[in-house]
Design a protein around this motif. Structure first.
Motif, PDB file in Angstrom:
ATOM      1  N   PRO A   1      -3.003  -1.567  25.280  1.00  0.00           N
ATOM      2  CA  PRO A   1      -4.069  -0.939  24.619  1.00  0.00           C
ATOM      3  C   PRO A   1      -3.957   0.501  24.761  1.00  0.00           C
ATOM      4  N   PHE A   2      -4.522   1.056  23.573  1.00  0.00           N
ATOM      5  CA  PHE A   2      -4.562   2.540  23.201  1.00  0.00           C
ATOM      6  C   PHE A   2      -6.054   2.726  22.609  1.00  0.00           C
ATOM      7  N   LEU A   3      -6.501   4.022  23.261  1.00  0.00           N
ATOM      8  CA  LEU A   3      -7.956   4.672  22.676  1.00  0.00           C
ATOM      9  C   LEU A   3      -7.560   5.398  21.404  1.00  0.00           C
ATOM     10  N   ILE A   4      -7.915   5.390  20.141  1.00  0.00           N
ATOM     11  CA  ILE A   4      -7.900   6.346  19.217  1.00  0.00           C
ATOM     12  C   ILE A   4      -8.676   7.486  19.372  1.00  0.00           C
ATOM     13  N   THR A   5      -8.036   8.587  19.709  1.00  0.00           N
ATOM     14  CA  THR A   5      -8.799   9.608  19.929  1.00  0.00           C
ATOM     15  C   THR A   5      -9.101  10.642  18.788  1.00  0.00           C
ATOM     16  N   LYS A   6      -8.167  10.421  17.723  1.00  0.00           N
ATOM     17  CA  LYS A   6      -8.308  11.273  16.396  1.00  0.00           C
ATOM     18  C   LYS A   6      -7.758  10.402  15.271  1.00  0.00           C
ATOM     19  N   LEU A   7      -8.418  10.587  14.214  1.00  0.00           N
ATOM     20  CA  LEU A   7      -7.992  10.099  12.775  1.00  0.00           C
ATOM     21  C   LEU A   7      -7.913  11.260  11.699  1.00  0.00           C
TER      22      LEU A   7
ATOM     23  N   LYS B   1      -3.747  14.187   6.945  1.00  0.00           N
ATOM     24  CA  LYS B   1      -2.118  14.028   7.210  1.00  0.00           C
ATOM     25  C   LYS B   1      -1.970  12.400   7.408  1.00  0.00           C
ATOM     26  N   TYR B   2      -2.723  11.672   7.375  1.00  0.00           N
ATOM     27  CA  TYR B   2      -2.535  10.263   7.490  1.00  0.00           C
ATOM     28  C   TYR B   2      -2.019   9.794   8.924  1.00  0.00           C
ATOM     29  N   ILE B   3      -2.345  10.484   9.851  1.00  0.00           N
ATOM     30  CA  ILE B   3      -2.070  10.427  11.533  1.00  0.00           C
ATOM     31  C   ILE B   3      -3.164   9.990  12.325  1.00  0.00           C
ATOM     32  N   ALA B   4      -3.061   8.939  13.094  1.00  0.00           N
ATOM     33  CA  ALA B   4      -4.051   8.780  14.203  1.00  0.00           C
ATOM     34  C   ALA B   4      -3.337   8.991  15.552  1.00  0.00           C
ATOM     35  N   ILE B   5      -4.037   9.355  16.545  1.00  0.00           N
ATOM     36  CA  ILE B   5      -3.507   9.918  17.680  1.00  0.00           C
ATOM     37  C   ILE B   5      -4.275   8.838  18.565  1.00  0.00           C
ATOM     38  N   ALA B   6      -3.257   8.305  19.395  1.00  0.00           N
ATOM     39  CA  ALA B   6      -3.769   6.910  20.298  1.00  0.00           C
ATOM     40  C   ALA B   6      -3.283   7.444  21.763  1.00  0.00           C
ATOM     41  N   GLN B   7      -4.292   7.383  22.491  1.00  0.00           N
ATOM     42  CA  GLN B   7      -4.107   7.706  24.061  1.00  0.00           C
ATOM     43  C   GLN B   7      -3.632   6.178  24.526  1.00  0.00           C
ATOM     44  N   PRO B   8      -2.736   6.059  25.302  1.00  0.00           N
ATOM     45  CA  PRO B   8      -2.670   5.041  26.261  1.00  0.00           C
ATOM     46  C   PRO B   8      -3.651   4.672  27.350  1.00  0.00           C
ATOM     47  N   LEU B   9      -3.905   3.376  27.524  1.00  0.00           N
ATOM     48  CA  LEU B   9      -4.929   3.063  28.578  1.00  0.00           C
ATOM     49  C   LEU B   9      -4.231   2.196  29.531  1.00  0.00           C
ATOM     50  N   LYS B  10      -4.410   2.397  31.116  1.00  0.00           N
ATOM     51  CA  LYS B  10      -3.653   1.663  31.991  1.00  0.00           C
ATOM     52  C   LYS B  10      -4.358   0.260  31.709  1.00  0.00           C
ATOM     53  N   HIS B  11      -5.717  -0.065  31.775  1.00  0.00           N
ATOM     54  CA  HIS B  11      -6.141  -1.387  31.690  1.00  0.00           C
ATOM     55  C   HIS B  11      -7.441  -1.335  30.627  1.00  0.00           C
TER      56      HIS B  11
ATOM     57  N   ASP C   1       0.899  -1.144  -0.157  1.00  0.00           N
ATOM     58  CA  ASP C   1      -0.270   0.051   0.248  1.00  0.00           C
ATOM     59  C   ASP C   1       1.022   1.418  -0.081  1.00  0.00           C
ATOM     60  N   PRO C   2       0.588   1.842  -0.915  1.00  0.00           N
ATOM     61  CA  PRO C   2       1.676   3.491  -0.962  1.00  0.00           C
ATOM     62  C   PRO C   2       1.522   4.206   0.138  1.00  0.00           C
ATOM     63  N   ILE C   3       0.217   4.260   0.656  1.00  0.00           N
ATOM     64  CA  ILE C   3      -0.230   5.506   1.813  1.00  0.00           C
ATOM     65  C   ILE C   3      -0.274   4.668   3.170  1.00  0.00           C
ATOM     66  N   GLN C   4       0.430   5.081   4.093  1.00  0.00           N
ATOM     67  CA  GLN C   4       0.613   4.358   5.583  1.00  0.00           C
ATOM     68  C   GLN C   4      -0.181   5.617   6.465  1.00  0.00           C
ATOM     69  N   PHE C   5      -0.853   5.207   7.228  1.00  0.00           N
ATOM     70  CA  PHE C   5      -1.081   5.971   8.416  1.00  0.00           C
ATOM     71  C   PHE C   5      -0.282   5.430   9.609  1.00  0.00           C
ATOM     72  N   GLN C   6       0.163   6.712  10.122  1.00  0.00           N
ATOM     73  CA  GLN C   6       1.095   6.644  11.313  1.00  0.00           C
ATOM     74  C   GLN C   6       0.137   6.878  12.562  1.00  0.00           C
ATOM     75  N   VAL C   7       0.569   5.880  13.653  1.00  0.00           N
ATOM     76  CA  VAL C   7      -0.155   6.059  14.942  1.00  0.00           C
ATOM     77  C   VAL C   7       0.729   6.557  15.823  1.00  0.00           C
ATOM     78  N   HIS C   8       0.256   7.978  16.279  1.00  0.00           N
ATOM     79  CA  HIS C   8       1.283   8.564  17.397  1.00  0.00           C
ATOM     80  C   HIS C   8       0.544   8.442  18.679  1.00  0.00           C
ATOM     81  N   SER C   9       1.619   8.413  19.692  1.00  0.00           N
ATOM     82  CA  SER C   9       1.035   8.474  21.062  1.00  0.00           C
ATOM     83  C   SER C   9       0.625   9.848  21.503  1.00  0.00           C
ATOM     84  N   SER C  10      -0.646  10.092  22.242  1.00  0.00           N
ATOM     85  CA  SER C  10      -0.967  11.183  22.517  1.00  0.00           C
ATOM     86  C   SER C  10      -0.318  11.949  23.693  1.00  0.00           C
ATOM     87  N   ILE C  11       0.648  11.210  24.372  1.00  0.00           N
ATOM     88  CA  ILE C  11       1.314  11.786  25.268  1.00  0.00           C
ATOM     89  C   ILE C  11       2.577  12.322  25.065  1.00  0.00           C
TER      90      ILE C  11
END
Length: 137
Positions: A86-92, A96-106, A47-57
């Motif tokens: 586990p991470f909660l996706i808060t924004k896609l 910009k092909y970026i997803a923001i992921a918030q780390p979850l404790k449990h 796939d020529p396009i990749q979404f990057q997953v970034h930590s919200s922290i």
């Protein structure tokens, strides 16, 4: 070691060295540095396009997901697993092909979008016997 190589293979190797496609250095054959494109070649996906997953922290890049899978795995509200955490996706951001992921404790689960359609019959109009359609001998 070149002395153990079969003659046909060695002649092919010598031809590649002569043409400049590979070189012999430090006792090993290697791709010529000009032709060395391993960093440009995607091994996981075509796939020529990749979404990057970034930590919200700290905005560190966690992963890359192919465009064809991003909408199944990175939708807003999805629970995304990365290295068994586990991470909660808060924004896609689809521009910009970026997803923001918030780390979850449990979190005892993760989500996955359904990528097939279930077809349930509403009414059965008729049934025909198949008969003996499979025969042996």
């Amino acid at each position: 070691k070149t002395k153990n190589l079969p003659k046909l293979f060695l002649s092919c190797i010598n031809e590649l060295v002569r043409r400049g496609e590979i070189e012999y250095r430090l006792g090993l054959y290697a791709a010529h540095p000009i032709l060395n494109n391993e960093k440009k070649i995607q091994l996981r996906t075509i796939d020529p396009i990749q979404f990057q997953v970034h930590s919200s922290i700290n905005n560190v890049k966690l992963d890359e997901i192919p465009y064809s899978r991003a909408f199944y795995e990175l939708y807003q509200g999805a629970i995304y697993m990365h290295q068994a955490k586990p991470f909660l996706i808060t924004k896609l951001d689809i521009k910009k092909y970026i997803a923001i992921a918030q780390p979850l404790k449990h979190c005892a689960y993760y989500t996955s979008a359904q990528n097939h359609t279930d077809a349930d019959p509403i009414d059965i109009l008729d049934i025909w016997p198949l008969g003996n359609i499979c025969r042996t001998g």
